[in-house]
Design a protein around this motif. Structure first.
Motif, mmCIF file in Angstrom:
data_model
loop_
_atom_site.group_PDB
_atom_site.id
_atom_site.type_symbol
_atom_site.label_atom_id
_atom_site.label_comp_id
_atom_site.label_asym_id
_atom_site.label_seq_id
_atom_site.Cartn_x
_atom_site.Cartn_y
_atom_site.Cartn_z
ATOM 1 N N PHE A 93 8.905 74.681 -6.813
ATOM 2 C CA PHE A 93 7.964 74.441 -7.909
ATOM 3 C C PHE A 93 8.543 73.654 -9.081
ATOM 4 O O PHE A 93 7.886 73.481 -10.120
ATOM 5 C CB PHE A 93 7.420 75.781 -8.439
ATOM 6 N N GLY A 94 9.780 73.227 -8.961
ATOM 7 C CA GLY A 94 10.374 72.403 -10.013
ATOM 8 C C GLY A 94 10.687 73.164 -11.295
ATOM 9 O O GLY A 94 10.774 72.575 -12.374
ATOM 10 N N THR A 95 10.832 74.463 -11.186
ATOM 11 C CA THR A 95 11.162 75.280 -12.355
ATOM 12 C C THR A 95 11.782 76.575 -11.864
ATOM 13 O O THR A 95 11.665 76.922 -10.688
ATOM 14 C CB THR A 95 9.882 75.591 -13.171
ATOM 15 N N SER A 96 12.419 77.296 -12.775
ATOM 16 C CA SER A 96 12.898 78.627 -12.406
ATOM 17 C C SER A 96 11.690 79.555 -12.292
ATOM 18 O O SER A 96 10.679 79.351 -12.954
ATOM 19 C CB SER A 96 13.852 79.167 -13.468
ATOM 20 N N GLY A 97 11.795 80.581 -11.484
ATOM 21 C CA GLY A 97 10.735 81.575 -11.405
ATOM 22 C C GLY A 97 10.890 82.650 -12.458
ATOM 23 O O GLY A 97 10.067 83.547 -12.556
ATOM 24 N N CYS A 98 11.946 82.546 -13.252
ATOM 25 C CA CYS A 98 12.221 83.566 -14.272
ATOM 26 C C CYS A 98 11.971 82.985 -15.650
ATOM 27 O O CYS A 98 12.432 81.887 -15.961
ATOM 28 C CB CYS A 98 13.666 84.036 -14.159
ATOM 29 N N VAL A 99 11.239 83.752 -16.487
ATOM 30 C CA VAL A 99 10.954 83.291 -17.843
ATOM 31 C C VAL A 99 11.719 84.097 -18.890
ATOM 32 O O VAL A 99 11.553 83.883 -20.087
ATOM 33 C CB VAL A 99 9.436 83.329 -18.149
ATOM 34 N N GLY A 100 12.546 85.054 -18.430
ATOM 35 C CA GLY A 100 13.388 85.803 -19.367
ATOM 36 C C GLY A 100 12.663 86.880 -20.154
ATOM 37 O O GLY A 100 13.115 87.257 -21.236
ATOM 38 N N CYS A 101 11.562 87.412 -19.620
ATOM 39 C CA CYS A 101 10.801 88.433 -20.359
ATOM 40 C C CYS A 101 11.450 89.801 -20.279
ATOM 41 O O CYS A 101 11.159 90.678 -21.083
ATOM 42 C CB CYS A 101 9.359 88.498 -19.859
ATOM 43 N N GLY A 102 12.292 90.006 -19.244
ATOM 44 C CA GLY A 102 13.020 91.270 -19.122
ATOM 45 C C GLY A 102 12.238 92.423 -18.518
ATOM 46 O O GLY A 102 12.731 93.543 -18.449
ATOM 47 N N ARG A 103 11.019 92.169 -18.053
ATOM 48 C CA ARG A 103 10.223 93.268 -17.486
ATOM 49 C C ARG A 103 10.900 93.899 -16.276
ATOM 50 O O ARG A 103 10.895 95.117 -16.117
ATOM 51 C CB ARG A 103 8.829 92.770 -17.088
ATOM 52 N N CYS A 104 11.469 93.051 -15.402
ATOM 53 C CA CYS A 104 12.076 93.610 -14.184
ATOM 54 C C CYS A 104 13.261 94.507 -14.523
ATOM 55 O O CYS A 104 13.607 95.399 -13.746
ATOM 56 C CB CYS A 104 12.490 92.496 -13.226
#
Lengths: 262, 440
Positions: free
Chosen positions: B338-349
């Motif tokens: 998808f041309g991007t990381s799948g992680c946005v750094g929200c920390g939910r996981c």
């Protein structure tokens, strides 16, 4: 060819799973139309002899008589489906597997000599081949319908083997373990209940037994690190499905740990 | 980055905020925003400003979340909770079709559920990034998902800049926040008595024109900038992204995966709370007689063993392979796809993992091992390295003496099956990928 012949049998159990059949209120007429209910003592005094196309078996093997009866039912049934925690894992009564049977009889009954029960409560599959197991205490109505519909259609029933957490999140419930520190067996317990207890603020009691490939030690190590005593974990795992192999092994490991520490 | 006031900044007093909610309701929007529920701040319908979790905040750590009273009455004084906007655009359960058998012929009927028109209020910067990631998956792919596209195109996005951060936040590492920069119609920064408002789209401008706004004063703009800066300063968690894709993909058989697998419950919570995870399965239920069926799409997860079932068995048949699939997809092969990381750094996981597994620490574990292995391989470093490894295991639990396993470059996008030979066994001097230490 006539309608498939259905029978419902009870072994050592509380009748709650059979009651789930009767609780199929909206579907009961359709069920009675689709199958010939030949033997179902909780619903009717009609007792047709076998052979049966489908036998639903509730309860665990708990007496000498049970040992014989389950063999006869197997011989008389094309498909044998066990329903509930007792039939699939020995039920609550399997707690006696860790106790002194003779002592229990002496303490509980005025005339223990009248009681003829086996020292162990065992699942149906320990005695005869089982075609499909429905978990739960009690079983889920939707899963029961799925199994019956699948058998009528001649396909394999589809019931989930993953953890309760997936169902819990699908209903957008807030995790009780993380948000309130409630010990919850959801991550190691098989789905099927729709995450009923967590959705009402309670931890999962594990009544659907172990999920596929459960990481029991992963959960109990974490709960121990959070300050939970092994003895509490042992009683948590020894409840509805105490004799399910994954729960049994982990509870035995923890009990040994507790013993060693004493 | 310098956070300066723009000429476009306006001020909306809290006393006038209900006007916004009423205006949106009048336009036919279903306003969704943060509210209290089940001991957490969840997303739900907002009718009044009284529905907002005013005076509440969240306390978060790995595997830990608590709702806590604030000592002020801030309206948005918290970060992100167990839910995300994905539940509205990509609902956990979507009816796809029903079919009925009449006179031996099946008639298919596509599900015709009304498409709700949402106004999302309180979308954080990391969540704007997550919406963008899911847009790429569901909207800008070769096969757009009609359910998502309809809901997304109708949705109005009112962002809120974070003015504080949780210990689980790492949006600065993923370059997704905490400042809301794009992807919103309106963006708010909370002050004690009101909000500094920015306009992000023509639709936002139309809406703003109908609100009782005043131009934001210089002081208000400065206060808003300070409040936003505070969020950035509070971020302590870090994920080193330089060379991350190569680091993970060149270590598919590293023993650290086993260490994580011993702790991971494979319960799927991380993927359920992740605002970008998009996996689903289609389930079919029939009536007893098999004359009527309904087909539904439900959230599913790479942590569900059955999810990798293909004819003959499970492809990912243990927790190790499932955790590896998740982490390498999220942080590495997502880029390829998808041309991007799948992680946005929200920390939910991190917060919502029942055993508190923290992907930033797991990645740090791989990095530490990579650094040690590089050190081990330096000519003449062997003796010293052996004495270091003799001290036992590092804080990450990684064995220091274990050579760092390598994968040939060029095949990195394809995770290897567990049965693949240990690539490290053919590890020749100088064969390590220079990219695996990029940016160190």
């Amino acid at each position: 060819m006539g309608r498939p012949r259905l029978a419902v049998f009870k072994f050592a159990s509380c009748d709650g799973c059979q009651l789930t059949v009767l609780s199929l209120e909206d579907e009961l007429l359709q069920l009675a139309e689709a199958v010939d209910i030949c033997y179902f003592l909780e619903a009717s005094s009609r007792m047709e002899p076998g052979p049966y196309d489908v036998a639903l078996v509730e309860g665990s093997v708990s007496t000498e008589e049970d040992l014989q009866r389950i063999l006869e039912i197997r011989q008389n049934s094309r498909y044998l489906v066990t329903i509930g925690a007792c039939a699939t894992a020995g039920g609550i009564q399997a707690l006696r597997n860790w106790g002194d049977h003779a002592e229990f009889l002496r303490c509980v009954y005025a005339k223990p000599e009248y009681i003829r029960s086996l020292a162990h409560s065992t699942p149906i599959a320990a005695h005869v081949p089982v075609d499909f197991e429905l978990r739960g205490c009690p079983i889920s109505k939707q899963q029961l319908l799925e199994v019956l519909a699948a058998l009528l259609a001649g396909r394999r029933p589809k019931t989930p083997e993953h953890a309760v957490c997936l169902e819990c999140k699908r209903r957008l419930a807030v995790c009780v373990a993380v948000a309130r520190g409630v010990p919850c067996l959801g991550p190691v317990t098989q789905a099927g209940c729709g995450a009923l207890c967590p959705a009402f603020g309670r931890g999962c009691y594990g009544c659907f037994g172990p999920a596929a490939q459960p990481n029991l030690a992963g959960l109990t190590n974490h709960l121990q690190a959070a300050g939970m005593a092994p003895r509490r974990l042992v009683s948590g795992l020894r409840l509805f499905n105490a004799a399910a192999p994954a729960f049994q092994q982990e509870s035995d490991r923890l009990a040994a740990l507790e013993e060693a520490e004493r | 980055m310098v956070d300066q006031a723009t000429a476009d900044e306006q001020y909306l007093a809290k006393a006038d905020f209900q006007v916004l909610l009423d205006l949106l309701a009048g336009e036919g929007y279903e306003v969704i925003g943060p509210t209290l529920g089940e001991g957490a701040i969840v997303y739900g319908p907002l009718r009044s400003v009284a529905d907002l979790p005013r005076g509440w905040t969240d306390e978060q750590e790995a595997g830990h979340y608590r709702l806590v009273r604030r000592n002020d009455e801030a309206w948005f004084g918290f970060v992100v909770g167990p839910q995300s906007w994905k539940q509205y655009l990509f609902p956990p359960r979507t009816r796809l079709l029903t079919a009925k058998c009449e006179h031996g012929t099946w008639k298919m009927q596509p599900a015709e559920e009304p498409v709700p028109k949402y106004a999302f209020l309180g979308v954080r910067a990391c969540e704007l990034a997550a919406l963008d990631v899911q847009d790429r998956v569901f909207m800008h792919s070769a096969f757009p998902d009609p359910h998502y596209v309809q809901r997304r195109q109708q949705a109005l996005v009112i962002a809120v800049n974070c003015t504080q951060a949780a210990p689980t936040c790492f949006c600065t590492s993923m370059a997704t926040g905490p400042r809301c920069r794009q992807g919103f119609d309106l963006a708010l920064t909370e002050l004690a008595e009101g909000f500094v408002l920015e306009i992000g789209s023509p639709r936002g401008r139309e809406l703003a024109a109908r609100l009782p706004l005043a131009p934001a004063s210089e002081q208000q703009c400065r206060d808003a900038a300070d409040a936003r800066a505070q969020a950035e300063q509070q971020i302590t968690r870090h994920l080193a992204t330089a060379g991350l894709r190569e680091l993970l993909l060149s270590n598919l058989n590293h023993p650290h995966w086993d260490e994580v697998a011993a702790r991971c419950l494979s319960c799927a919570n991380c993927t359920m709370v992740c605002p970008t995870c998009f996996c689903s399965s289609v389930e079919e239920v029939s009536d007893l007689l098999g004359e009527q069926i309904a087909r539904e799409r439900v959230w599913d997860s790479c942590f569900n063993p059955q999810f990798s079932y293909v004819h003959g068995g499970l492809v990912r048949h243990n927790i190790r392979s499932r955790y590896r699939q998740w982490l390498t997809h999220k942080l590495a092969t997502w880029h390829d796809q998808f041309g991007t990381s799948g992680c946005v750094g929200c920390g939910r996981c991190i917060s919502w993992c029942p055993v508190g597994i923290d992907l930033t620490q797991e990645v740090a574990g791989f990095r530490a091992a990579a650094d040690r292995a590089l050190f081990d391989r330096r000519p003449g470093a062997g003796e010293h390295a052996a004495s270091v490894s003799g001290q036992g295991r590092g804080p990450s639990g990684l064995s220091a003496s274990r050579p760092f396993l390598q994968q040939p470059r060029g095949e990195a996008g394809r995770p290897l099956p567990d049965e693949a030979p240990e690539l490290g066994q053919s590890d020749a001097p100088g064969s390590e990928s220079p990219r695996s230490t990029e940016g160190r």
